[in-house]
Every structure is written in structure tokens, then in C-alpha cells.
Design an enzyme around this catalytic site. Sequence first.
Site, PDB file in Angstrom:
ATOM      1  CG  PHE A 158      -1.847   0.991   1.070  1.00  0.00           C
ATOM      2  CD1 PHE A 158      -3.038   1.188   0.162  1.00  0.00           C
ATOM      3  CD2 PHE A 158      -1.958   1.977   1.866  1.00  0.00           C
ATOM      4  CE1 PHE A 158      -3.958   2.045   0.011  1.00  0.00           C
ATOM      5  CE2 PHE A 158      -2.992   3.086   1.894  1.00  0.00           C
ATOM      6  CZ  PHE A 158      -3.996   3.174   0.948  1.00  0.00           C
ATOM      7  CE1 TYR A 159       6.695   4.966   1.060  1.00  0.00           C
ATOM      8  CE2 TYR A 159       7.760   2.913  -0.059  1.00  0.00           C
ATOM      9  CZ  TYR A 159       7.586   4.438   0.438  1.00  0.00           C
ATOM     10  OH  TYR A 159       8.767   5.234   0.394  1.00  0.00           O
TER      11      TYR A 159
END
Length: 343
Positions: A158-159
Site C-alpha cells: 500500500f505504501y
Amino acid sequence: MTDQPQRALRVLVTGSAGFIGHHLCARLLEAGAEVTGIDALTDYYDPALKRARNARLAGLRFEAVEGRIETPGLLDDLVERVRPEIVVHLAGQAGVRHSIEAPESYVEANLIGSFRLIEALRRHPCRHLMMASTSSAYGAENEMPYRETMAANLPMSFYAATKKANEAMAHSYAHLYGLPTTMFRFFTVYGPWGRPDMALFKFTRAILAGEAIDVYNHGEMRRDFTYVDDLVEGLVRLAERPPEAPDARGPAIAGDSLSPVAPWRVVNLGHGAPQKLEDFIAAIEAATGREAPRNLMPMQPGDVPATWADTTLQEALIGPLPKTPLAEGVARFVEWYRAYHGA
């Protein structure tokens, strides 16, 4: 007629108390710039380390502002007051693994915070916006070295997804409002004053304490380790190369990621040569004078076994960067770590 003194360059750095932000601010101040830094001093890791970084810049042409970039109106007021010519956006929530545990913090800092910045610059434009992305943006791409022209549409964490979203948001503003924007993708930056959640810090702390280190993917990892001073040199040079608007461009550069419809490009900033994780650990062992017992672990979710930057575009734009040898860079970190912690 007496020559007038040259006015100092005004630079705004978000995330100025962070690892890379601190080194960049110090380099800009050394070059004579006036630097305004903003940082939230969050507790993702020890805020005392961030305050110590800020303290090293006190008394120079540096203004430290504390605040969260996602706060409505904060960046708009700051940009209007400072009127920076160069903006380097480094603030945001870092860490691949932490993005699995606390994804909402990445939405707030990386997405909303970045939106607040580009909105502020829409109202009060600068000469060049430089925004941090990441080598993690290449995600599931398995051809290496990574080239800026790859699609990179399959993030593995998700980063990485938030950083790819930043690239897309910035491109839309560059197209709509003519804001010259460079996205730069970092590759495993390390060095003194580094983050405690990064491998070099964790390995050094464990080795000096006589503890075993956790080695993921059973050590079968390669990274394009980039020493922080080399990276900062690239940022300083890149600041003078804002992308040109479509109607003002000179000869094309082979392999350029320059958008056909906007003054926007993405640039790798890396060493350009992947090295084995075992070589990295060996350098720490040599610098500490101790051997490290290893806990061999499986690959962690969201991680990749290797990264490798194609630096062709980087060198075409700003020339070859310094390439600090891994052993030398690691030794400098260990020396700093021992001094900072009294180890």
C-alpha cells in the site's frame, strides 16, 4: 556601478526533520540557500532523533515549522508566506511493512498531505516542484534494471500504491496548471542519521548488543544501496533541471520519461548496481568488529527480492553522481551510531 549581492535561493522542504530531509537541508544551507522546513515530528520512530537533526541546523538560514502537511490551510499559508522557488516534498509516512499494519496513516500523510501541497502550489506556483516517490513503485516488474518508462502499474504494497498515486496526482496538476514537477524514485538510501526502522540501523543495534539479526528471504536479497550524500547531490543538481512545457522543449533525450502533455517527469536516483544483502551485513560486521548470528526468515509480504536502478536518464540530465563504496558508507553510519548512542 556596484554589483548587488546575489539573493539567496528560497527552498521549502517538507519532511525536513526526516533522514533524507535533514541531509538535504544541511546541503542547501551550505550552498547559501534560505531553507524553510516543515515536519510533524511524529512518533513513528523516536521524535528525539528528529529534534536532534533539527538542532544541528539551528542558527543557520533555516526556519523549522512543526505541523502535519494534511492540516487544511497549513501549507497554503506557509507557501504564500515563504514564496519558495524550489519545493522538495519528502514528507509522508514511510515503510513498506508498516503500510500493511496502518494503511490509514498513509492515506492521510501521503495522499491528502500531497494533495494539500500541490493545491497550495496551484495558488502560489514555484519554479520547480520535486516530489519523492520510491523504487517500490516498480512493484511486480521483474525486468531489471528498472527504467522510468516502465508501466509500473502493479504495486506490491500500500505504501507503493500511495506513491504511484502521488505521481499521477502531480502529473494532472502539471498538465492542468503548468507546474514543473519531477518525481524521483529512491533506491535503498542509507547513511548517518538514518531511520531506526531501516535495516542498517536495526542490524547495527542488534550486532552491538550481541543479538541475532532477522534476515529475510533467507538472505537471497539484492538492493541498489545508495549513500545519502550521493542522493542529496543528485537532488541539488536535479533542482536546476525542471521539466519543460511541451511547447518549449529542446532536443529529445533517449529514454526520457518526460510527459508528452505536461512539464512532468520521473527520474531514478540510485547507485545503479545492486549488491547482495550478505555483502551489506558483512560491511556492518567489519565496521563493528563483530559477527552477527542470523535468524533466516521467509520473505515478508509486500517486499521484493531485488531492486536495481537504470541510471541512464539520471546521468543524461545531471551527469554521473558520486558512488560511495558500500563498506565506506556503512562505516560512516556505524561511527555516527556509536557517537549518537554512546555505544
